[in-house]
Motif scaffolding. Structure first.
Motif, PDB file in Angstrom:
ATOM      1  N   GLY A   7       0.880  -1.222   0.167  1.00  0.00           N
ATOM      2  CA  GLY A   7       0.065  -0.062  -0.092  1.00  0.00           C
ATOM      3  C   GLY A   7       0.800   1.167  -0.173  1.00  0.00           C
ATOM      4  N   ARG A   8       2.201   1.308   0.397  1.00  0.00           N
ATOM      5  CA  ARG A   8       2.959   2.343   0.093  1.00  0.00           C
ATOM      6  C   ARG A   8       3.008   2.849  -1.398  1.00  0.00           C
ATOM      7  N   VAL A   9       3.508   4.162  -1.673  1.00  0.00           N
ATOM      8  CA  VAL A   9       3.562   4.598  -2.825  1.00  0.00           C
ATOM      9  C   VAL A   9       5.079   4.610  -3.260  1.00  0.00           C
ATOM     10  N   ALA A  10       5.646   4.345  -4.527  1.00  0.00           N
ATOM     11  CA  ALA A  10       7.063   4.569  -4.620  1.00  0.00           C
ATOM     12  C   ALA A  10       7.066   5.144  -6.222  1.00  0.00           C
ATOM     13  N   LEU A  11       8.026   6.321  -6.274  1.00  0.00           N
ATOM     14  CA  LEU A  11       8.436   6.638  -7.529  1.00  0.00           C
ATOM     15  C   LEU A  11       9.809   6.068  -7.856  1.00  0.00           C
ATOM     16  N   VAL A  12       9.919   5.440  -8.981  1.00  0.00           N
ATOM     17  CA  VAL A  12      11.198   4.815  -9.603  1.00  0.00           C
ATOM     18  C   VAL A  12      11.821   5.534 -10.923  1.00  0.00           C
ATOM     19  N   SER A  13      12.505   6.380 -10.513  1.00  0.00           N
ATOM     20  CA  SER A  13      12.919   7.121 -11.816  1.00  0.00           C
ATOM     21  C   SER A  13      13.779   6.334 -13.051  1.00  0.00           C
ATOM     22  N   ALA A  14      13.770   6.677 -13.925  1.00  0.00           N
ATOM     23  CA  ALA A  14      14.594   5.994 -14.969  1.00  0.00           C
ATOM     24  C   ALA A  14      14.202   4.489 -14.856  1.00  0.00           C
ATOM     25  N   SER A  15      13.008   3.974 -15.399  1.00  0.00           N
ATOM     26  CA  SER A  15      12.483   2.555 -14.762  1.00  0.00           C
ATOM     27  C   SER A  15      11.849   1.944 -16.282  1.00  0.00           C
ATOM     28  N   SER A  16      12.200   2.166 -17.273  1.00  0.00           N
ATOM     29  CA  SER A  16      11.721   1.547 -18.465  1.00  0.00           C
ATOM     30  C   SER A  16      12.268   0.329 -18.532  1.00  0.00           C
ATOM     31  N   ARG A  17      13.711  -0.063 -18.211  1.00  0.00           N
ATOM     32  CA  ARG A  17      14.511  -1.008 -18.345  1.00  0.00           C
ATOM     33  C   ARG A  17      15.558  -0.951 -17.118  1.00  0.00           C
ATOM     34  N   GLY A  28       6.627  -3.689  -6.843  1.00  0.00           N
ATOM     35  CA  GLY A  28       5.527  -4.051  -7.123  1.00  0.00           C
ATOM     36  C   GLY A  28       5.058  -5.274  -6.547  1.00  0.00           C
ATOM     37  N   ALA A  29       5.968  -6.493  -6.519  1.00  0.00           N
ATOM     38  CA  ALA A  29       5.641  -7.588  -6.242  1.00  0.00           C
ATOM     39  C   ALA A  29       5.362  -7.674  -4.532  1.00  0.00           C
ATOM     40  N   ALA A  30       6.036  -6.539  -3.884  1.00  0.00           N
ATOM     41  CA  ALA A  30       5.663  -6.361  -2.512  1.00  0.00           C
ATOM     42  C   ALA A  30       4.520  -5.535  -2.054  1.00  0.00           C
ATOM     43  N   GLY A  31       3.446  -5.202  -3.152  1.00  0.00           N
ATOM     44  CA  GLY A  31       2.382  -4.757  -3.166  1.00  0.00           C
ATOM     45  C   GLY A  31       2.560  -3.137  -2.804  1.00  0.00           C
ATOM     46  N   VAL A  32       3.371  -2.649  -3.396  1.00  0.00           N
ATOM     47  CA  VAL A  32       3.811  -1.186  -3.483  1.00  0.00           C
ATOM     48  C   VAL A  32       2.988  -0.515  -4.688  1.00  0.00           C
ATOM     49  N   ARG A  33       2.514   0.559  -4.580  1.00  0.00           N
ATOM     50  CA  ARG A  33       1.728   1.319  -5.820  1.00  0.00           C
ATOM     51  C   ARG A  33       2.901   1.835  -6.551  1.00  0.00           C
ATOM     52  N   LEU A  34       3.190   1.967  -7.846  1.00  0.00           N
ATOM     53  CA  LEU A  34       4.235   2.464  -8.447  1.00  0.00           C
ATOM     54  C   LEU A  34       4.146   3.672  -9.439  1.00  0.00           C
ATOM     55  N   VAL A  35       5.092   4.319  -9.544  1.00  0.00           N
ATOM     56  CA  VAL A  35       5.396   5.528 -10.556  1.00  0.00           C
ATOM     57  C   VAL A  35       6.522   5.366 -11.389  1.00  0.00           C
TER      58      VAL A  35
END
Ligand code: NAD
Length: 263
Positions: A7-17, A28-35
């Motif tokens: 349920g936490r929110v994460a921003l991961v920059s430069a994350s297309s690869r 994401g697998a730990a249930g985090v909402r992603l940007v």
């Protein structure tokens, strides 16, 4: 292990690869909402769709060029409008170009500064107030093993990642009273496009095959092989977790033993 961040929110920059994508997938697998963010919207949307399929996470994908300050500001504004806050910030960016000092002009230094240091500083500036207000936060900067043992021909990376390390070490003490940790993740040689491009550049420079360059690299790694992005991302997920609440101000390598120093 339950990471305690569902349920936490994460921003991961430069994350297309590469490493950014691997970190986003692990969170994401730990249930985090992603940007997610990267420059190429098509690649970004494809990665977002893959991560949704693989992990079931909620994912927003926002195109941005991290070397452009206005793009970073727009990214922050969009994230805060949509989600109001971010709990876990992973600052990552493409690596600056390789080359020795005399191959790099003032513009190359300027662009590398904006990409490597300024993007991390500005993302932190934008997201820190809500972390402080909520008295919980995780800031993870992807730097490099070069901060502990500089790598030949990586003048820009060796110089600017040291600046990120100084920034993070100083910030960690300022925000510790708010339950916010700040740590740096130091990838060693890990199998991504970045490593392939660097190997191609070395192969052209030295007139040897890419396989030769790769086996030279592997011969310097006690594990005898390059790392997998998922092996690196596992550390990121742990440091982002509730379990890592007392770990701050650290620079931790995932390098198969490549760094020869004691720390
Ligand atoms: P990569 O090239 O595989 O992926 C880089 C990601 O950054 C991609 O998603 C790309 O789209 C994005 N990106 C590049 N420039 C951008 C920009 N201006 N704005 C927004 N997004 C941008 O690289 P990687 O191997 O995943 O490396 C990530 C970081 O870790 C880099 O800074 C790299 O130098 C560093 N690093 C990597 C290794 C390694 O072995 N892979 C080792 C040490 C350090």
């Amino acid at each position: 292990m339950d990471l305690g961040i569902r349920g936490r929110v994460a921003l991961v920059s430069a994350s297309s690869r590469g490493l950014g994508r691997a970190i986003a997938t692990e969170l994401g697998a730990a249930g985090v909402r992603l940007v997610l963010c990267a420059r190429d919207e098509g690649a970004l949307q494809r990665t977002a769709a893959d991560i949704v399929r693989e992990t079931g996470a909620d994912v927003d994908a926002i195109p941005a060029d991290l070397s452009k300050r206005e793009d970073v500001q727009r990214l922050l504004q969009t994230v805060l409008e949509r989600l109001e806050h971010v709990d876990i910030l992973v600052t990552n960016a493409g690596g600056p170009p390789s080359g020795p000092f005399e191959s790099l002009d003032a513009d190359a230094w300027d662009t590398a500064y904006r990409l490597t240091l300024q993007s991390a500083v500005e993302l932190t500036r934008g997201l820190l107030p809500e972390m402080k207000r909520r008295r919980w936060g995780r800031i993870l900067n992807v730097t490099s093993i070069t901060v502990k043992q500089p790598v030949e021909n990586l003048m820009l990376s060796n110089s600017l990642r040291a600046a990120v390390t100084g920034f993070a070490r100083t910030l960690a003490n300022e925000v510790a009273p708010y339950g916010i940790t700040v740590n740096n993740l130091l990838p060693g040689y890990t199998g991504t496009d970045r490593v392939l491009h660097l190997a191609e550049a070395t192969s052209r420079r030295d007139g040897v095959s890419i396989e030769e360059v790769q086996s030279r690299i592997e011969s310097q790694i006690p594990m005898g092989r390059m790392g997998e992005p998922a092996e690196f991302a596992a550390l990121a997920a742990f440091l982002a977790s509730e379990r890592a609440s007392y770990i701050t101000a650290q620079s931790i390598a995932v390098d198969g033993g490549w760094i020869r120093g004691l720390y």
